[in-house]
Structures are given as C-alpha cells and as structure tokens.
Design a protein around this motif. Sequence first.
Motif, mmCIF file in Angstrom:
data_model
loop_
_atom_site.group_PDB
_atom_site.id
_atom_site.type_symbol
_atom_site.label_atom_id
_atom_site.label_comp_id
_atom_site.label_asym_id
_atom_site.label_seq_id
_atom_site.Cartn_x
_atom_site.Cartn_y
_atom_site.Cartn_z
ATOM 1 N N PHE A 15 60.435 21.857 15.304
ATOM 2 C CA PHE A 15 59.075 22.389 15.427
ATOM 3 C C PHE A 15 58.034 21.356 14.998
ATOM 4 C CE2 PHE A 15 60.857 26.794 15.507
ATOM 5 C CZ PHE A 15 60.353 27.085 16.758
ATOM 6 N N ILE A 18 57.581 19.012 17.840
ATOM 7 C CA ILE A 18 56.776 19.604 18.910
ATOM 8 C C ILE A 18 55.299 19.614 18.508
ATOM 9 C CG2 ILE A 18 56.270 21.753 20.131
ATOM 10 C CD1 ILE A 18 59.237 22.381 20.036
ATOM 11 N N ALA A 19 55.074 19.977 17.229
ATOM 12 C CA ALA A 19 53.688 20.092 16.784
ATOM 13 C C ALA A 19 53.014 18.730 16.755
ATOM 14 C CB ALA A 19 53.625 20.749 15.410
ATOM 15 N N SER A 22 50.814 16.630 19.921
ATOM 16 C CA SER A 22 49.384 16.471 20.174
ATOM 17 C C SER A 22 48.882 15.136 19.643
ATOM 18 C CB SER A 22 48.602 17.600 19.516
ATOM 19 O OG SER A 22 49.052 18.834 19.985
ATOM 20 N N ILE A 23 49.399 14.766 18.458
ATOM 21 C CA ILE A 23 48.971 13.484 17.872
ATOM 22 C C ILE A 23 49.399 12.343 18.784
ATOM 23 C CG2 ILE A 23 49.083 12.026 15.831
ATOM 24 C CD1 ILE A 23 49.881 14.452 14.237
ATOM 25 N N ILE A 26 47.100 12.066 21.771
ATOM 26 C CA ILE A 26 45.816 11.429 21.419
ATOM 27 C C ILE A 26 45.991 9.913 21.383
ATOM 28 C CG2 ILE A 26 44.120 11.115 19.580
ATOM 29 C CD1 ILE A 26 43.713 13.719 20.747
ATOM 30 N N SER A 272 34.242 16.204 17.715
ATOM 31 C CA SER A 272 35.276 17.172 17.322
ATOM 32 C C SER A 272 35.618 17.035 15.847
ATOM 33 C CB SER A 272 36.545 16.968 18.148
ATOM 34 O OG SER A 272 36.268 17.016 19.506
ATOM 35 N N GLU A 276 35.266 19.838 13.007
ATOM 36 C CA GLU A 276 36.447 20.313 12.278
ATOM 37 C C GLU A 276 36.235 20.230 10.768
ATOM 38 O OE1 GLU A 276 40.536 21.683 12.522
ATOM 39 O OE2 GLU A 276 38.836 21.653 13.875
ATOM 40 N N GLY B 224 55.623 26.316 20.394
ATOM 41 C CA GLY B 224 56.349 25.648 19.307
ATOM 42 C C GLY B 224 55.391 25.074 18.271
ATOM 43 N N ALA B 225 54.349 24.399 18.744
ATOM 44 C CA ALA B 225 53.389 23.807 17.821
ATOM 45 C C ALA B 225 52.702 24.891 17.007
ATOM 46 C CB ALA B 225 52.352 23.000 18.597
ATOM 47 N N ILE B 227 53.913 27.797 16.213
ATOM 48 C CA ILE B 227 54.860 28.322 15.225
ATOM 49 C C ILE B 227 54.932 27.398 14.014
ATOM 50 C CG2 ILE B 227 57.317 28.735 14.781
ATOM 51 C CD1 ILE B 227 57.556 29.838 17.583
ATOM 52 N N ILE B 242 47.500 17.603 12.277
ATOM 53 C CA ILE B 242 47.825 18.166 13.591
ATOM 54 C C ILE B 242 46.679 19.023 14.107
ATOM 55 C CG2 ILE B 242 49.358 19.749 14.815
ATOM 56 C CD1 ILE B 242 51.599 18.787 12.954
ATOM 57 N N LYS B 243 46.096 19.831 13.197
ATOM 58 C CA LYS B 243 44.975 20.669 13.633
ATOM 59 C C LYS B 243 43.824 19.815 14.130
ATOM 60 C CE LYS B 243 45.575 25.090 11.409
ATOM 61 N NZ LYS B 243 45.341 25.894 10.208
ATOM 62 N N VAL B 246 44.694 18.582 17.534
ATOM 63 C CA VAL B 246 44.541 19.634 18.552
ATOM 64 C C VAL B 246 43.072 19.805 18.910
ATOM 65 C CG1 VAL B 246 44.794 22.099 19.003
ATOM 66 C CG2 VAL B 246 46.640 20.854 17.922
ATOM 67 N N SER B 247 42.204 19.795 17.874
ATOM 68 C CA SER B 247 40.798 20.033 18.199
ATOM 69 C C SER B 247 40.197 18.831 18.924
ATOM 70 C CB SER B 247 39.992 20.398 16.955
ATOM 71 O OG SER B 247 39.642 19.260 16.249
ATOM 72 N N LEU B 249 41.925 16.945 20.995
ATOM 73 C CA LEU B 249 42.484 17.069 22.341
ATOM 74 C C LEU B 249 41.737 18.125 23.142
ATOM 75 C CD1 LEU B 249 44.838 15.662 23.720
ATOM 76 C CD2 LEU B 249 46.265 17.617 23.184
ATOM 77 N N LEU B 285 47.409 22.298 26.864
ATOM 78 C CA LEU B 285 48.160 22.409 25.608
ATOM 79 C C LEU B 285 47.310 22.893 24.421
ATOM 80 C CD1 LEU B 285 50.926 22.034 24.388
ATOM 81 C CD2 LEU B 285 50.378 19.654 23.941
ATOM 82 N N ILE B 289 47.991 26.262 22.190
ATOM 83 C CA ILE B 289 48.298 26.186 20.758
ATOM 84 C C ILE B 289 47.342 27.075 19.973
ATOM 85 C CG2 ILE B 289 48.291 24.699 18.720
ATOM 86 C CD1 ILE B 289 49.171 22.408 20.449
ATOM 87 N N ARG B 290 46.051 26.928 20.278
ATOM 88 C CA ARG B 290 45.050 27.651 19.498
ATOM 89 C C ARG B 290 45.235 29.165 19.615
ATOM 90 N NH1 ARG B 290 39.161 25.410 18.658
ATOM 91 N NH2 ARG B 290 40.466 23.940 17.538
ATOM 92 N N LEU B 336 45.268 32.658 30.061
ATOM 93 C CA LEU B 336 43.912 32.121 30.133
ATOM 94 C C LEU B 336 43.925 30.593 30.162
ATOM 95 C CD1 LEU B 336 41.840 34.447 27.800
ATOM 96 C CD2 LEU B 336 41.807 34.305 30.273
#
Lengths: 289, 425
Positions: A15, A18-19, A22-23, A26, A272, A276, B224-225, B227, B242-243, B246-247, B249, B285, B289-290, B336
């Motif tokens: 997991f 997978i998470a 995203s990194i 980027i 962003s 954040e 997965g991300a 979770i 990671i957050k 994601v933001s 991205l 993605l 995730i969000r 969505l």
Amino acid sequence: MKKKLSKEHIIQGIFLLIASFSIFIIFFIFFFLFKEAIPAFIEVGGDIFSTDFSNELGLGGAIRGSLIVTGGALLIAYPLGIGGGIFLSEVASVWIRRILKPIIEVLAGIPSVVYGFIGAIILVPFLTDSFRMISGFSLLAGGLIIGVMTLPIIISISDDSLKSVPREIKEASLALGATPWQTIKKVTFPAASSGIFAGATLGVGKALGETMAVLMVVSAITRAPDSWFDIFESGPVLTSLIAGHWGEAYGLKVNVLFAAGVFLFIIVSVMSIISEIMQYRIEKKFKGG
Amino acid sequence: MRNVFGKIINTKMLYEYVSLQRLLFLLSLCLSCLYALAGFTIVATLNYIGEDIYGYLFLIFGICFLLTGISSIKINKKKSVRILIFSLILFLIVFVSTAYPSSVGLQDYGLSASLTYNMIFSIGLIIFGLIGALLSLGALFNFKPLGNQYGAYFLLVVCMLIILYPLVIIIGQVTINGAPGITWEFLTSDVRGLGESGGILPAIVGTLLLMFIMFVIAVPLGIGAAIYLEEYAGGHFMVRVIKMAVSILRGVPSIVFGLFALAFFVPIFGISFLTGGLVLSFYALPMIIRSSAEALKSIPQGLREGSLALGATKWQTIRRVVLPPSLPGIITGVVLGIGEAAGETAPLLFVSTLIIKMPPNLLGMVASLPTHLYTLFGMRGGLGDEVEVAARMQNAWSTALILLTIILILNVVALVIREKFRKEF
C-alpha cells in the motif's frame, strides 16, 4: 503468529508503494518536461521572457496573456462563487441545497471542450457585436469562459469552509440577538475566510492551466497584446501556445514549448503547495482552539 | 425593534399611511426586479431592443422611485433621501441617453473596441435594477438589520441564478442544436470524409476504451493509495508528503499531462490508445484518491476498533469491515473522476486524430468524443464547400450532445449511489 505479522507488513508495504506512486508521477513529469526544456533555457537564455514569440521565441507575451485571462476569470469567479457558496451553505434550505449541489457538480463536470465550443459559437459573436470588435476571439472572451469554468471550484471551497465553522460560534451569535445575515457577515464568513482564501489559490491554478476553452475562444496567435489592459485583443496564453503551435513546431521551438510547460507546472505547483500548507495550518488552528 | 413595531400598531393613521407606502415600495421592488431581469435577458439572449426604448424605461423607473421617495419622507428621512438621490440619477441617465451617440470608441485609450449604447444600457438596467431592488427592500422592512438581511439574501439568490445561467445555456443550446443530427446511423457508423458525413461510432468506442483503461489502472492505484493514507499511516511524515504530491498532481494543468505523454509515453508505447489511457489514468488518479479517502474517513472509528478488539488483523479489518460500507462512496468518486478525465481533450491533443474506421486499434491513434468535437471545430473554417462545412458543424453539435449525455448519465449514477449511501448511514 509471526508469519501472520510479516504478511501484514508485506501488505502495508504494497500500500505504501501504491500511495507513493503519486510522488513518482510528479517527479517523472518534472524530470521529463525539464529534460526537454533545457535546450530552450540554454540557447534562448534571457530572451525567453521577451514578448516576441515568432522571432525570438520569447514567452513573455504568453505569460502576460495568461495573467490577463486568469485575472479576468478570477474577477468573475470570486464574487459570484463566494456568493454562491454562502447561499448554499448558510441561506438555502436543506432541500434546495440537495438539488443545487449535484447541479453545481454537473457544471464542474462539463468537459472544457464543450465550454470552448459554446464560447466560440455563441459568446464570441456576441462580444464582437457588443464591443464592435474586429474579432471577438479575445482575451476578454477567454476570461469570461474561464471564469465560468472556475466557478464550481470556488463555490465548493467556500461551501466547505463555511460548513466547517463550528456550530457553537454561530449559535452564540444568534443567541445574542443577531440576525442570520449579521451572523454570516460578522461571524461565519470571517471565520471561514482563511479557508476560502487557501482554497481559492486552487482556483488560480485551475484558471491558469485551462487549455481547450482558451485555445478555442482566444485562438493561439503569437502577437502579444500591446498593453496590459487591452483585453479586447487576441493574444498568446501559455496553455494555448503549447496546444496551438505544437503541430508546426520544430527544432528549438519544441523545446521552448516544453519550457512553457515547465513554467506552468512550477507556477501551479507552488499554488497547490501554498494552498495545502494554509489548509494544514487552518486545520491545526480549529483543532487547537 | 419593539418600539418601532409598537408605534406602527398603536397609531392607526400611521399604520394606514405605512401600508399605502408599502404598496409603493412593493411596486418599486417589482419594477426593479423586472428591469434587472429584462437587462439580464437582453444581455443573455443577445437580442438588443431598439436603442430609443432605453430612455423611456429609465424614465418610468425614475418616476416610480421619485414617488416612493416623496411618500416615505415623513417616515424615514434618511432612506427617502437615498431613494430620491437614486431617482435623480435615473433622470440624469434619461437626459444623457438622449444625447448619447450610438457607440463610443475606446481606441484613444489603447483598447481595440468600442462601447455600444445597447451594451451599456442593458448592463445599466441590470445594475440599477439591482440597486433599486435593494433600496426598496431596505425601505420595505423598517427594522434596518432585517432590511439588510433580505437585501443580502436577494443578492445571493441573484448570484446563484447567474451561476446556473451558463449551465442552462450550455445544455439548452447543445440539446436544441444537437438533437436534429442524432440518428441511428449517426450513432452506429464510421466517420466518413472529414467528419461531414457518417457517424461517430469510433469516437464513442474510443471514449469507452479510454474509460476501461482508466478503470484498470487508476482505480486500483487510487483506492490503494487512499487506504494507505487513511488506514495505515495516521499523521506520519510520509502521509504529509504523499498528500502534498496528490494535491500538486490535482493541480497540474491538463496540457502539461499532454506534454508529459509526449516526452515519456510516446517513445515507449507510440502514439496509441495505451498512451492516451495511461496519461488520463494519471490525470484521474488524484481525484479518485481524494474521494476514496473521503469515503474511508466517513467510516466510524468504532467499527475498526471493534474488529481489531476481536483479534482481526489490520488487513482483515480493512477488507471485511472498513471497505464494504465505504464502497458506495468510493464508487461515486471513481465514476465522477473517470467521467471528468474522459471529457478531457488537452492530454490527448498530441496523440489524437480523426479516426475514420471501426474498430479502433489499441495501438493506433486516439479518437474520443472530446477530441472528435475539437477536430470538427478546428475544421469549421474551410475544407470543402458550404454544405460540407454546415454538415460538419451539425455533427459537432451532435457530438457535443452525446458527450454531455454521457457525462450527465455518469453524474446521475454517482448521485443515485450517494443518495442510497446517505440513507444507510
């Protein structure tokens, strides 16, 4: 028991992998964009900020165009969007809210190419007529369309921020005899304003990065507008420059277009990150206080 | 407040006076709303009325407010002065409008446009209509905060109507212009010529193919991300990073994804559906995730603790206890997210083409509904005689209608699932 524990660790590792994806994305995006853009930065050098794209391959005109369109869009989207957010979260009854929320979602879901199509076929001739322009394909048309497209984000952010204001504060104000509107104006909105502002930077990013609608209603000519205020002229915008000039680009021009992509990527990423960090701080404040 | 209302109830004469005056206020309120609406309609439907009518409109407006201002002078001096000033401004406009030329050039100020009489006065109608409505609302409710409140609510409702207006225009125009072109043949045949005849089946199938690729790639990665973010690592440093990713991205412009596809995927997979699907997956993605994280967050902590207390492992808890009830929320987000990505054109701009024949090849060039619409739009200027161009525009409208229909269906599906979910909890 030990075996089970290690299985759990493996699952957690998967997991995490997978998470982290995203990194990686980027970094990949930045690396590959930058790799293609380096020749432009080296060979064009400081001229990259000149306003002449055709001869000197400068992006200054496109940056100016982007700022004009984004500024115009936000002038429309902020007042309307925040007003809509206040209406949704504070004024509307539960039923109206339940009807309006999905409608706003639909507004957000309409593809940008449809916005551009409608803009070019309906809005542009109207503007030509109203302002006696030579051609309605202008930065003004771009600003209007992008403004409408940014609305749903601003609305949902204002709505969320206003909803997250603790109920006790509002009720205290009402108990003191304030009218609902006085409560909104003096209590709820100030409390939510930092959240609205933090989220609004996302709107800036969205407006800057919108491509198709700009390409279709501003058109991708390379001549930059002469002044900062001449919104009635067409001009290059970073996104439409990339999309519109890709087909005919060769050699160094390709690298310059990638450089435009790098600029866009960096500006939007900074937006962003700011948003954040601000949201993180607000969360902390509400939890702490 | 009691004082004010007390006076009104006790003094009979005053009460009658007030009610007559209220009638006037109501009249001016209605007139203002009507004018604002008229101005809005004029601007929105692009049908300017004759230039000489504006003078009369503002004259009627001014007289009405003059009357209300005079009638309320004994009740509330401050408000009536405000209304009188407003009516004076209206009369001034009537005066100016007779002397005004039909347009003013702004070229001297470095702008390449002119302001037309029609434009200015239509917008003037909106603005003065709104101001008039606010003034009469303020006067109608003698208690000031209440008047302010209704005024503010009125403006908020106007805000909402303006927001909804583009949606009405888009759906209305696309339906009206697109519906005549939709036939069975249009939906089920290949693109012929340069899009002026034949149908759009390859584009529809292309869109579905892209959605399928997204479903296979973005959904497992996204869930997965989510979770990991919600279940495994609470408050961990990695989670913040990671957050943040994601933001970022989420904010990356779609055209940058297009450039990325060009620099990264095209050398590997060529200009193909695979490239298009992959880049759209990356685009979708962060949304997935969000929304999945949102859905997982809404599961009460007690459920997890109960399961863990019974001796279940973390993974068992997630799989058996946390995931099932959060599934509707996750599906909503997935639908969505995929819908939004499927409507994107810019990431596919450099790999798309006008696909003419069925079936689309997984390794061939991409055509989806949005790119098809854009290609047809791009060819509106020429290529063929007038009949062909008109046919191409008709096909463009119909393509837009099909695209909008698909997006709307996805939105409705998401809504239905969510409503069901809401009832369960």
